[in-house]
Scaffold this active site. Structure first.
Site, short mmCIF file in Angstrom:
data_model
loop_
_atom_site.label_atom_id
_atom_site.label_comp_id
_atom_site.label_asym_id
_atom_site.label_seq_id
_atom_site.Cartn_x
_atom_site.Cartn_y
_atom_site.Cartn_z
N ASP A 458 0.92 -1.24 -0.15
CA ASP A 458 0.09 0.06 -0.11
C ASP A 458 0.78 1.19 -0.03
O ASP A 458 2.07 1.13 0.30
CB ASP A 458 -0.95 -0.15 1.18
CG ASP A 458 -2.22 0.70 1.13
OD1 ASP A 458 -2.27 1.54 0.09
OD2 ASP A 458 -3.17 0.65 1.98
N ASP A 527 -10.78 1.96 -3.52
CA ASP A 527 -11.50 1.57 -2.37
C ASP A 527 -12.87 1.36 -2.53
O ASP A 527 -13.51 0.88 -1.68
CB ASP A 527 -10.82 2.49 -1.30
CG ASP A 527 -9.68 2.05 -0.54
OD1 ASP A 527 -9.21 1.06 -1.09
OD2 ASP A 527 -9.17 2.97 0.28
C1 DGJ Z 1 -5.88 1.72 1.90
C2 DGJ Z 1 -6.21 0.68 1.14
O1 DGJ Z 1 -7.04 1.09 -0.18
C3 DGJ Z 1 -7.31 -0.24 1.70
O2 DGJ Z 1 -7.55 -1.40 0.87
C4 DGJ Z 1 -6.54 -0.67 2.96
O3 DGJ Z 1 -5.43 -1.69 2.76
C5 DGJ Z 1 -6.07 0.51 3.85
N1 DGJ Z 1 -5.26 1.40 3.18
C6 DGJ Z 1 -5.50 -0.13 5.15
O4 DGJ Z 1 -4.83 1.07 5.80
#
Ligand code: DGJ
Length: 714
Positions: A458, A527
């Site tokens: 991430d 997301d």
């Molecule tokens: C952002 C990501 O897009 C999510 O899927 C998740 O992993 C969060 N970060 C975790 O902090």
């Protein structure tokens, strides 16, 4: 094969199966790009192309193949430099070129250009993928002056396009709103698509785009170029419609606050700009790019992918070992391959119980995981599933031990207040020590847990207050060296762990590009997993990235039933992020059946050709299909995207990519337990019928998502 410049003009056709890009020198040996379009039957005739244009251009160099500035070229440059003596002029003259055949499909053209006055040279590289009709273009810049030369601008490439009008399709977005398209006719002057965010560079605009020539291309008709920069940092794409009505596309690293100092004999290699062209519309162009990506770019593009259960949305930061043991059992119960543990497993002095602390301290949190990750991996194995883990290795929370120990590893201005994005700062990957640290996080996880099967990488913050304690006087190198540093780390990761699946994630889809995908198997598009939104988001991503790279998770976002959510997620790499124990028995039965179908069809979805049949933007129902290589198997996904009265599929949808001679058994699959299909049983139709007349999936308010499977019937 090396060729010199004895003749008056040198013509260099760069051909692929269907296309040609033609370079030609003029009387002054300036290299021009005189053509990009369909290949000609008689290659000799490429020489004639340049002469056919009588457009107003006093400087004579508006079509320069790599536009230098400060001398005879007066348009938006690809390269601007300041020589050691402070002079800012550059003139690049053709010297020679070589063509190297890498294999049956791939060739590399290198064209050497030199300044006649300064010892300064640029080599333009065109790597062509013949069957795929794809070209990667980049430049290598070097000099032999006495001291450092400053590169004020150092783009990868510029293309010169001819056409009777140009239409740009570009994207903008934000968190949970990725890939919002806009298409408009380009007017004179310069249109810029760029990013200055440093990391997470695509958050507001990605570097992918398309340009139609003569008229806006449709899915199956029209001339269109698809392009994207292979770079995970600041980029700049300029589209300049000039006085002669030609379009120049200049693509490269964004030079904003990023001059680069180059020592004598040091080579600067720009990232590649990848592009393809089709005169059969956006669909054909995108399939070319997808095929290329699977074959040549992404990790394990011809291989397999793992289905998974992720715990981010079911637990957020609130879990412990016993809860996770339960989720491992749920993974098995759901029937997917792997459990993916998300954010929140680390940090002790500053436990990661929310997004305000702990980033940087990659030791298991002793309260949540007293027996470490090892015990989770072991338990997963006992449950018959694989185990994967989330990291965000480029980032740090000020509330962390890492921050106290290594404040000089953090990107921040020495004399200004810190500014946070999601309560965090970015580590200085220009610094080799930081590169070692980031590599160490991954290496450590795999060394301690050799059966660890997956990593989600991430990257949630942008770079504010760009300053590197390491770079000292070369501050303007930071944005560029950050990305080079990231790639160095990823090179090391891949050298040691060549095939392990890695998901590229960036607070949603803030970072997906082929520079990074070279090291990853898949990416996280957004997301936003609300399935209706996802139909649109996945539709747009699919122009540039193959389905197998798109991690689509079924979550509890939105109000759609499990069937709709799963049907949408099946159009790529399927995963789940739900509370399995809350699924009804029927829901679970449905998922099991869908997973069986996915297993059967995944080869077509992952490795086959994708056809966008009916757009969600203009129709009541969106329709997308995938056909396997031998055209013996296909799947058609249909979704209702409009809930006005009577919305649905009134007329048949014409399928594509099938064999007209073959007969196909059409069957509705992914039926929710207890529901019946309105598609006739044992319906066998020819490819000819399905592509000429079509088939009506009967999408309506009672059948909001319909999946049709087609199998060759002998
Ligand atoms: C952002 C990501 O897009 C999510 O899927 C998740 O992993 C969060 N970060 C975790 O902090």
């Amino acid at each position: 094969m090396a060729m010199g410049s004895h003749a008056q003009t040198v013509t260099i056709p760069v051909e692929t199966q269907n296309n040609a890009l033609v370079l030609q020198t003029d009387g002054d040996k300036t290299l021009k790009m005189v053509y990009f379009g369909s290949k000609l039957g008689n290659a000799k005739e490429y020489e004639q192309i340049g002469k056919m244009y009588r457009q107003a251009d006093d400087s004579g160099v508006l079509t320069e193949a790599y536009m230098a500035s400060g001398s005879q070229s007066l348009a938006e440059p690809a390269i601007t430099v300041t020589h050691t003596d402070g002079n800012k002029s550059l003139n690049l003259i053709y010297v020679s070129h070589t063509v190297t055949k890498v294999d049956e499909d791939v060739s590399l053209l290198a064209v050497n250009l030199k300044d006649p006055v300064y010892p300064f040279e640029v080599t333009l590289y065109y790597k062509t993928y013949f069957k795929e009709d794809v070209t990667e273009q980049w430049s290598v810049i070097k000099h032999n002056e006495k001291g450092e030369v400053t590169l004020n601008k150092y783009a990868s490439a510029n293309l010169n396009l001819k056409g009777n009008g140009f239409w740009l399709k570009q994207y903008h977005g934000n968190w949970a709103l990725e890939m919002q398209p806009e298409e408009a006719k380009l007017t004179h002057g310069i249109k810029t698509i760029d990013s200055k965010l440093g990391t997470r560079a695509n958050l507001y605009e990605p570097s992918m785009f398309m340009v139609s020539m003569d008229k806006p291309a449709t899915e199956d008709e029209g001339k269109v170029v698809l392009g994207a920069l292979e770079w995970s940092g600041n980029f700049k794409i300029d589209l300049e419609l000039d006085v002669s009505n030609n379009l120049r596309v200049i693509a490269g690293i964004n030079n904003a606050a990023a001059e680069y100092h180059l020592k004598p004999a040091q080579e600067f290699t720009t990232p590649a700009f990848v592009y393809t062209y089709s005169d059969h519309g956006k669909g054909d162009a995108s399939r070319k790019l997808q095929r290329w990506a699977r074959k040549y770019k992404i990790v394990d593009g011809q291989g397999d992918r793992l289905t998974l259960l992720n715990n981010w949305e079911s637990t957020y930061f609130d879990f412990n070992e016993s809860k996770l043991f339960g989720l491992l059992k749920d993974t098995k119960k759901l029937g997917v391959d792997l459990f993916l543990l998300d954010d929140g497993w680390f940090g002790n002095k500053f436990p990661r119980n929310g997004d305000h602390a702990g980033l940087g301290d990659w030791q298991e949190n002793k309260l949540k995981l007293p027996n470490g990750i090892g015990s989770l991996v072991k338990e997963a194995t006992a449950d018959g599933v694989k185990f994967g883990i989330w990291i965000e290795p480029e980032m740090v929370n000020p509330k962390s031990e890492l921050y106290s120990k290594h404040p000089d590893w953090v990107i921040k201005q020495p004399n200004r207040p810190e500014k946070y994005f999601r309560n965090q700062l970015v580590l200085d990957l220009a610094n080799p020590k930081v590169q070692d640290f980031v590599f160490g996080i991954v290496d450590d996880l795999f060394t301690k847990n050799p059966t660890l099967a997956y990593i989600k990488w991430d990257c949630n913050a942008v770079i504010y207050n760009a300053y590197s304690a390491y770079l000292k006087k070369d501050q303007s190198h930071l944005y560029t060296d950050y990305v080079f540093g990231l790639y160095k780390v990823l090179e090391r990761v891949r050298a040691k762990y060549p095939k392990v699946p890695l998901m590229l994630c960036s607070g949603g889809g803030g970072r997906v590009d082929y520079g990074a995908l070279k090291y990853f198997t898949e990416f996280w598009p957004s997301d936003n997993t609300e399935p209706l939104e996802r139909v649109f988001i996945q539709w747009e991503y699919s122009y540039f990235y193959p389905a197998m790279t798109s991690s689509n998770h079924v979550t509890d976002w939105g109000k759609q039933p499990i069937k709709f959510r799963t049907d949408v997620a099946m159009m790529g790499k399927l995963g789940f992020d739900i509370v399995v124990s809350k699924l009804s028995e029927q829901d679970l039965d449905y998922v099991h059946d869908a997973l069986k179908n996915y297993e059967y069809l995944k080869d077509a979805i992952w490795h086959g050709d994708q056809y966008r049949l009916q757009s969600p933007w203009d129709n009541d129902a969106a329709s997308i299909m995938y056909v396997n290589d031998s055209k013996s198997k296909a799947v058609v996904f249909n979704y209702l995207v409009n809930n006005r009265y009577g919305a649905g599929t009134k007329v048949p949808i014409r399928l594509k990519g099938l064999d007209p001679q073959k007969k196909y058994l059409v069957k509705e699959i992914n039926l929710y337990p207890g529901s019946n299909s309105s598609i006739e049983n044992n319906l066998v139709l020819t490819g000819d019928f399905l592509m000429t007349v079509g088939i009506n999936p009967d999408v309506n308010s009672g059948r909001t998502s319909v999946v049709l499977q087609l199998e060759e019937s002998r």
